[in-house]
Write a protein that holds these residues in place. Structure first.
Motif, PDB file in Angstrom:
ATOM      1  N   LEU A  42       0.841  -1.200   0.000  1.00 28.30           N
ATOM      2  CA  LEU A  42       0.000   0.000   0.000  1.00 28.30           C
ATOM      3  C   LEU A  42       0.874   1.247   0.000  1.00 28.30           C
ATOM      4  CD1 LEU A  42      -2.663  -1.204   2.569  1.00 28.30           C
ATOM      5  CD2 LEU A  42      -2.790  -1.269   0.075  1.00 28.30           C
ATOM      6  N   SER A  43       0.238   2.388   0.016  1.00 31.72           N
ATOM      7  CA  SER A  43       0.985   3.641  -0.049  1.00 31.72           C
ATOM      8  C   SER A  43       1.901   3.779   1.159  1.00 31.72           C
ATOM      9  CB  SER A  43       0.031   4.825  -0.127  1.00 31.72           C
ATOM     10  OG  SER A  43      -0.693   4.954   1.071  1.00 31.72           O
ATOM     11  N   GLN A  66      -1.052  -0.911  -4.618  1.00 31.85           N
ATOM     12  CA  GLN A  66      -2.123   0.081  -4.647  1.00 31.85           C
ATOM     13  C   GLN A  66      -1.925   1.005  -5.838  1.00 31.85           C
ATOM     14  OE1 GLN A  66      -2.257   2.407  -1.087  1.00 31.85           O
ATOM     15  NE2 GLN A  66      -4.126   3.473  -1.653  1.00 31.85           N
ATOM     16  N   SER A  67      -3.002   1.328  -6.515  1.00 30.83           N
ATOM     17  CA  SER A  67      -2.945   2.253  -7.632  1.00 30.83           C
ATOM     18  C   SER A  67      -2.408   3.603  -7.166  1.00 30.83           C
ATOM     19  CB  SER A  67      -4.344   2.438  -8.229  1.00 30.83           C
ATOM     20  OG  SER A  67      -4.341   3.493  -9.157  1.00 30.83           O
ATOM     21  N   PRO A  68      -1.440   4.183  -7.890  1.00 32.38           N
ATOM     22  CA  PRO A  68      -0.893   5.476  -7.485  1.00 32.38           C
ATOM     23  C   PRO A  68      -1.959   6.562  -7.337  1.00 32.38           C
ATOM     24  CG  PRO A  68       0.465   4.515  -9.195  1.00 32.38           C
ATOM     25  CD  PRO A  68      -0.767   3.650  -9.075  1.00 32.38           C
ATOM     26  N   ASP A  69      -3.040   6.466  -8.103  1.00 32.66           N
ATOM     27  CA  ASP A  69      -4.107   7.465  -8.017  1.00 32.66           C
ATOM     28  C   ASP A  69      -4.812   7.462  -6.670  1.00 32.66           C
ATOM     29  OD1 ASP A  69      -3.536   8.144 -10.618  1.00 32.66           O
ATOM     30  OD2 ASP A  69      -5.134   6.905 -11.464  1.00 32.66           O
ATOM     31  N   SER A  70      -4.784   6.334  -5.967  1.00 33.85           N
ATOM     32  CA  SER A  70      -5.488   6.248  -4.695  1.00 33.85           C
ATOM     33  C   SER A  70      -4.561   6.309  -3.485  1.00 33.85           C
ATOM     34  CB  SER A  70      -6.309   4.947  -4.629  1.00 33.85           C
ATOM     35  OG  SER A  70      -5.450   3.825  -4.584  1.00 33.85           O
ATOM     36  N   CYS A  71      -3.257   6.505  -3.713  1.00 33.70           N
ATOM     37  CA  CYS A  71      -2.287   6.544  -2.620  1.00 33.70           C
ATOM     38  C   CYS A  71      -2.344   7.864  -1.867  1.00 33.70           C
ATOM     39  CB  CYS A  71      -0.865   6.369  -3.153  1.00 33.70           C
ATOM     40  SG  CYS A  71      -0.512   4.729  -3.767  1.00 33.70           S
ATOM     41  N   GLY A  77       3.720   4.469  -3.899  1.00 33.89           N
ATOM     42  CA  GLY A  77       2.912   3.829  -4.933  1.00 33.89           C
ATOM     43  C   GLY A  77       3.467   4.061  -6.326  1.00 33.89           C
ATOM     44  N   THR A  78       3.952   5.248  -6.577  1.00 24.98           N
ATOM     45  CA  THR A  78       4.515   5.559  -7.889  1.00 24.98           C
ATOM     46  C   THR A  78       5.784   4.756  -8.132  1.00 24.98           C
ATOM     47  OG1 THR A  78       3.601   7.773  -7.774  1.00 24.98           O
ATOM     48  CG2 THR A  78       5.353   7.421  -9.367  1.00 24.98           C
ATOM     49  N   ASN A  79       6.663   4.666  -7.137  1.00 21.52           N
ATOM     50  CA  ASN A  79       7.881   3.867  -7.288  1.00 21.52           C
ATOM     51  C   ASN A  79       7.534   2.419  -7.586  1.00 21.52           C
ATOM     52  OD1 ASN A  79       9.607   5.972  -6.782  1.00 21.52           O
ATOM     53  ND2 ASN A  79       9.852   5.511  -4.630  1.00 21.52           N
ATOM     54  N   SER A  80       6.576   1.863  -6.885  1.00 23.74           N
ATOM     55  CA  SER A  80       6.198   0.471  -7.067  1.00 23.74           C
ATOM     56  C   SER A  80       5.543   0.244  -8.423  1.00 23.74           C
ATOM     57  CB  SER A  80       5.210   0.052  -5.987  1.00 23.74           C
ATOM     58  OG  SER A  80       5.773   0.225  -4.722  1.00 23.74           O
ATOM     59  N   ALA A  81       4.678   1.155  -8.815  1.00 20.08           N
ATOM     60  CA  ALA A  81       3.921   0.990 -10.050  1.00 20.08           C
ATOM     61  C   ALA A  81       4.802   1.106 -11.292  1.00 20.08           C
ATOM     62  CB  ALA A  81       2.792   2.011 -10.110  1.00 20.08           C
TER      63      ALA A  81
END
Length: 88
Positions: A42-43, A66-71, A77-81
Motif C-alpha cells: 500500500l501507499s 495500490q494504484s498510485p491514483d489512490s495513494c 505507490g509511484t515507485n512500485s507501479a
C-alpha cells in the motif's frame, strides 16, 4: 520483524538513519515461503520494500500494489507501479 522457521521474530531494530523494516520483513518472508508469498503493498512515504519486488517475483511470489491514483503518499505507490510486473 522477520520470519524464520515458520516463526515471526521481533529482534531489536538496529539504529541507523533509514528505517527499512518492511524490506527486512519481506526479504525474510520470501526466503521462508518462496512462491507461496503474496504481498499487498500500500501507499507509504519513501521506498522501503521496493527493492524486494524483483526478488519476490523471481521466487514466484505475487505482488499487488495500490494504484498510485489512490495513494495517500504518491512516492511509494509511484515507485512500485513503475515496475511493469506488478498488479495494480
Amino acid at each position: 520483524m522477520t520470519i524464520a522457521n515458520g516463526r515471526l521474530n521481533t529482534p531489536e531494530r538496529p539504529i541507523r538513519n533509514r528505517n527499512k523494516a518492511i524490506e527486512t520483513f519481506l526479504f525474510s518472508a520470501v526466503n521462508e515461503v518462496k512462491r507461496n508469498l503474496i504481498v499487498i503493498l500500500l501507499s507509504g512515504n519513501g521506498n522501503d520494500g521496493i527493492r524486494t519486488i524483483q526478488t519476490i517475483k523471481e521466487a514466484g511470489g505475487v505482488i499487488i500494489v495500490q494504484s498510485p491514483d489512490s495513494c495517500e503518499f504518491q512516492v511509494h505507490g509511484t515507485n512500485s507501479a513503475q515496475n511493469d510486473q506488478l498488479q495494480l
